[in-house]
Design a protein around this motif. Sequence first.
Motif, PDB file in Angstrom:
ATOM      1  N   GLY A   1       0.820  -1.214   0.000  1.00 35.75           N
ATOM      2  CA  GLY A   1       0.000   0.000   0.000  1.00 35.75           C
ATOM      3  C   GLY A   1       0.849   1.256   0.000  1.00 35.75           C
ATOM      4  N   ALA A   2       1.951   1.236   0.755  1.00 34.08           N
ATOM      5  CA  ALA A   2       2.856   2.391   0.787  1.00 34.08           C
ATOM      6  C   ALA A   2       3.539   2.595  -0.556  1.00 34.08           C
ATOM      7  CB  ALA A   2       3.891   2.217   1.892  1.00 34.08           C
ATOM      8  N   VAL A   3       3.922   1.488  -1.210  1.00 31.73           N
ATOM      9  CA  VAL A   3       4.538   1.579  -2.531  1.00 31.73           C
ATOM     10  C   VAL A   3       3.529   2.136  -3.538  1.00 31.73           C
ATOM     11  CG1 VAL A   3       5.477   0.223  -4.458  1.00 31.73           C
ATOM     12  CG2 VAL A   3       6.243  -0.237  -2.128  1.00 31.73           C
ATOM     13  N   ALA A   4       2.302   1.628  -3.499  1.00 28.73           N
ATOM     14  CA  ALA A   4       1.261   2.094  -4.421  1.00 28.73           C
ATOM     15  C   ALA A   4       0.980   3.580  -4.209  1.00 28.73           C
ATOM     16  CB  ALA A   4      -0.015   1.276  -4.241  1.00 28.73           C
ATOM     17  N   GLU A   5       0.911   4.005  -2.947  1.00 26.41           N
ATOM     18  CA  GLU A   5       0.666   5.420  -2.655  1.00 26.41           C
ATOM     19  C   GLU A   5       1.816   6.286  -3.156  1.00 26.41           C
ATOM     20  OE1 GLU A   5      -0.878   8.905  -1.885  1.00 26.41           O
ATOM     21  OE2 GLU A   5      -1.982   7.006  -1.829  1.00 26.41           O
ATOM     22  N   SER A   6       3.025   5.819  -2.988  1.00 29.74           N
ATOM     23  CA  SER A   6       4.198   6.545  -3.474  1.00 29.74           C
ATOM     24  C   SER A   6       4.151   6.693  -4.993  1.00 29.74           C
ATOM     25  CB  SER A   6       5.468   5.822  -3.038  1.00 29.74           C
ATOM     26  OG  SER A   6       6.604   6.460  -3.555  1.00 29.74           O
ATOM     27  N   ARG A   7       3.765   5.618  -5.673  1.00 31.12           N
ATOM     28  CA  ARG A   7       3.662   5.672  -7.140  1.00 31.12           C
ATOM     29  C   ARG A   7       2.543   6.616  -7.575  1.00 31.12           C
ATOM     30  NH1 ARG A   7       5.304   0.236 -10.155  1.00 31.12           N
ATOM     31  NH2 ARG A   7       4.557   1.528 -11.845  1.00 31.12           N
ATOM     32  N   ARG A   8       1.413   6.577  -6.854  1.00 28.46           N
ATOM     33  CA  ARG A   8       0.303   7.489  -7.191  1.00 28.46           C
ATOM     34  C   ARG A   8       0.741   8.938  -7.018  1.00 28.46           C
ATOM     35  NH1 ARG A   8      -2.883   3.433  -5.081  1.00 28.46           N
ATOM     36  NH2 ARG A   8      -2.770   4.188  -2.955  1.00 28.46           N
ATOM     37  N   ALA A   9       1.460   9.217  -5.930  1.00 26.17           N
ATOM     38  CA  ALA A   9       1.928  10.583  -5.685  1.00 26.17           C
ATOM     39  C   ALA A   9       2.915  11.012  -6.768  1.00 26.17           C
ATOM     40  CB  ALA A   9       2.579  10.684  -4.303  1.00 26.17           C
TER      41      ALA A   9
ATOM     42  N   ALA B   1       3.013   9.879  -9.862  1.00 26.93           N
ATOM     43  CA  ALA B   1       2.242  10.086 -11.094  1.00 26.93           C
ATOM     44  C   ALA B   1       1.485  11.404 -11.035  1.00 26.93           C
ATOM     45  CB  ALA B   1       1.275   8.921 -11.316  1.00 26.93           C
ATOM     46  N   GLU B   2       0.939  11.721  -9.867  1.00 31.61           N
ATOM     47  CA  GLU B   2       0.225  12.995  -9.716  1.00 31.61           C
ATOM     48  C   GLU B   2       1.169  14.168  -9.938  1.00 31.61           C
ATOM     49  OE1 GLU B   2      -2.564  15.715  -9.552  1.00 31.61           O
ATOM     50  OE2 GLU B   2      -2.994  13.564  -9.568  1.00 31.61           O
ATOM     51  N   ALA B   3       2.366  14.078  -9.402  1.00 29.89           N
ATOM     52  CA  ALA B   3       3.345  15.154  -9.607  1.00 29.89           C
ATOM     53  C   ALA B   3       3.720  15.256 -11.081  1.00 29.89           C
ATOM     54  CB  ALA B   3       4.590  14.907  -8.756  1.00 29.89           C
ATOM     55  N   PHE B   4       3.892  14.106 -11.724  1.00 27.69           N
ATOM     56  CA  PHE B   4       4.288  14.093 -13.131  1.00 27.69           C
ATOM     57  C   PHE B   4       3.175  14.662 -14.013  1.00 27.69           C
ATOM     58  CE2 PHE B   4       4.762  12.037 -17.281  1.00 27.69           C
ATOM     59  CZ  PHE B   4       6.070  12.385 -17.583  1.00 27.69           C
ATOM     60  N   PHE B   5       1.957  14.131 -13.854  1.00 29.61           N
ATOM     61  CA  PHE B   5       0.840  14.562 -14.703  1.00 29.61           C
ATOM     62  C   PHE B   5       0.186  15.840 -14.209  1.00 29.61           C
ATOM     63  CE2 PHE B   5       0.929   9.938 -15.618  1.00 29.61           C
ATOM     64  CZ  PHE B   5       1.189  10.030 -16.982  1.00 29.61           C
ATOM     65  N   GLY B   6       0.524  16.268 -12.992  1.00 28.63           N
ATOM     66  CA  GLY B   6      -0.067  17.480 -12.424  1.00 28.63           C
ATOM     67  C   GLY B   6       0.236  18.740 -13.213  1.00 28.63           C
ATOM     68  N   ARG B   7       1.243  18.673 -14.061  1.00 22.69           N
ATOM     69  CA  ARG B   7       1.582  19.828 -14.908  1.00 22.69           C
ATOM     70  C   ARG B   7       0.595  20.007 -16.050  1.00 22.69           C
ATOM     71  NH1 ARG B   7       7.680  17.945 -15.797  1.00 22.69           N
ATOM     72  NH2 ARG B   7       6.710  15.952 -15.348  1.00 22.69           N
ATOM     73  N   LEU B   8      -0.258  18.997 -16.258  1.00 23.15           N
ATOM     74  CA  LEU B   8      -1.235  19.060 -17.341  1.00 23.15           C
ATOM     75  C   LEU B   8      -2.574  19.570 -16.818  1.00 23.15           C
ATOM     76  CD1 LEU B   8      -0.635  15.582 -19.034  1.00 23.15           C
ATOM     77  CD2 LEU B   8       0.255  17.801 -19.773  1.00 23.15           C
ATOM     78  N   SER B   9      -3.268  20.261 -17.672  1.00 22.73           N
ATOM     79  CA  SER B   9      -4.630  20.683 -17.322  1.00 22.73           C
ATOM     80  C   SER B   9      -5.537  19.458 -17.329  1.00 22.73           C
ATOM     81  CB  SER B   9      -5.146  21.702 -18.342  1.00 22.73           C
ATOM     82  OG  SER B   9      -5.351  21.065 -19.605  1.00 22.73           O
ATOM     83  N   ALA B  10      -6.714  19.606 -16.754  1.00 19.02           N
ATOM     84  CA  ALA B  10      -7.678  18.501 -16.741  1.00 19.02           C
ATOM     85  C   ALA B  10      -8.032  18.089 -18.168  1.00 19.02           C
ATOM     86  CB  ALA B  10      -8.930  18.890 -15.967  1.00 19.02           C
ATOM     87  N   ALA B  11      -8.167  19.061 -19.059  1.00 23.26           N
ATOM     88  CA  ALA B  11      -8.500  18.762 -20.457  1.00 23.26           C
ATOM     89  C   ALA B  11      -7.358  17.999 -21.136  1.00 23.26           C
ATOM     90  CB  ALA B  11      -8.795  20.055 -21.217  1.00 23.26           C
ATOM     91  N   ASP B  12      -6.109  18.397 -20.840  1.00 20.98           N
ATOM     92  CA  ASP B  12      -4.970  17.692 -21.427  1.00 20.98           C
ATOM     93  C   ASP B  12      -4.875  16.266 -20.888  1.00 20.98           C
ATOM     94  OD1 ASP B  12      -4.254  19.803 -23.044  1.00 20.98           O
ATOM     95  OD2 ASP B  12      -2.618  20.491 -21.739  1.00 20.98           O
ATOM     96  N   ARG B  13      -5.162  16.089 -19.608  1.00 22.19           N
ATOM     97  CA  ARG B  13      -5.154  14.732 -19.038  1.00 22.19           C
ATOM     98  C   ARG B  13      -6.204  13.859 -19.711  1.00 22.19           C
ATOM     99  NH1 ARG B  13      -4.298  14.326 -12.585  1.00 22.19           N
ATOM    100  NH2 ARG B  13      -2.482  15.650 -12.395  1.00 22.19           N
ATOM    101  N   ALA B  14      -7.380  14.424 -19.902  1.00 20.06           N
ATOM    102  CA  ALA B  14      -8.454  13.670 -20.559  1.00 20.06           C
ATOM    103  C   ALA B  14      -8.050  13.316 -21.991  1.00 20.06           C
ATOM    104  CB  ALA B  14      -9.757  14.469 -20.543  1.00 20.06           C
ATOM    105  N   SER B  15      -7.430  14.245 -22.684  1.00 20.66           N
ATOM    106  CA  SER B  15      -6.973  13.978 -24.058  1.00 20.66           C
ATOM    107  C   SER B  15      -5.896  12.903 -24.064  1.00 20.66           C
ATOM    108  CB  SER B  15      -6.424  15.245 -24.713  1.00 20.66           C
ATOM    109  OG  SER B  15      -7.448  16.181 -24.918  1.00 20.66           O
ATOM    110  N   LEU B  16      -4.953  12.993 -23.142  1.00 23.07           N
ATOM    111  CA  LEU B  16      -3.879  12.001 -23.071  1.00 23.07           C
ATOM    112  C   LEU B  16      -4.451  10.621 -22.744  1.00 23.07           C
ATOM    113  CD1 LEU B  16      -0.897  11.331 -23.232  1.00 23.07           C
ATOM    114  CD2 LEU B  16      -0.686  11.998 -20.822  1.00 23.07           C
ATOM    115  N   THR B  17      -5.400  10.559 -21.840  1.00 21.58           N
ATOM    116  CA  THR B  17      -6.049   9.291 -21.504  1.00 21.58           C
ATOM    117  C   THR B  17      -6.725   8.705 -22.735  1.00 21.58           C
ATOM    118  OG1 THR B  17      -6.386   9.961 -19.219  1.00 21.58           O
ATOM    119  CG2 THR B  17      -7.821   8.205 -20.052  1.00 21.58           C
ATOM    120  N   ARG B  18      -7.455   9.529 -23.469  1.00 21.82           N
ATOM    121  CA  ARG B  18      -8.142   9.073 -24.680  1.00 21.82           C
ATOM    122  C   ARG B  18      -7.130   8.580 -25.716  1.00 21.82           C
ATOM    123  NH1 ARG B  18      -8.482  11.310 -29.185  1.00 21.82           N
ATOM    124  NH2 ARG B  18      -7.965  13.395 -28.478  1.00 21.82           N
ATOM    125  N   ILE B  19      -6.055   9.326 -25.917  1.00 22.06           N
ATOM    126  CA  ILE B  19      -5.045   8.962 -26.912  1.00 22.06           C
ATOM    127  C   ILE B  19      -4.351   7.653 -26.530  1.00 22.06           C
ATOM    128  CG2 ILE B  19      -2.782   9.648 -27.853  1.00 22.06           C
ATOM    129  CD1 ILE B  19      -3.868  12.598 -27.634  1.00 22.06           C
TER     130      ILE B  19
END
Length: 139
Positions: free
Chosen positions: A104-112, A114-132
Amino acid sequence: MPPDADQPLDVLLGRALRSMRHTWTAQPEELDLAPHQGRALMIVAESGPLRLSELAERLRIAPRSATEVADALQERGLVTRSADPSDRRAVLLSVTEAGQHAAGAVAESRRAGAEAFFGRLSAADRASLTRILTTLLQD
């Protein structure tokens, strides 16, 4: 080296993945796990008891290497080994209670990370990247 928008997509995607992988290597210090050990622990925790051979397949490593990873996790009390009831020659790995907490600690660390990495994107860009990416990963 700063990204160059004129680089081919495969080069940019490869650089992005390497950058994101670096955030995943930052495991919680108190766990003292190598990144591949954290990944193995998460696989065992999510999949329930599984054979060493299956862990090797999922990690894309040689069975001997999976044995070494399992040894390290067992030494830390994070997994246990038992005989497979359907084939006594095979070994099953199961996560311990301490292993469940560590996973659980490893998963939380990875989520954090990923959030830091993708946090630079707007919500619309995240949605577009997810779709792509979903489109690219369809078989």
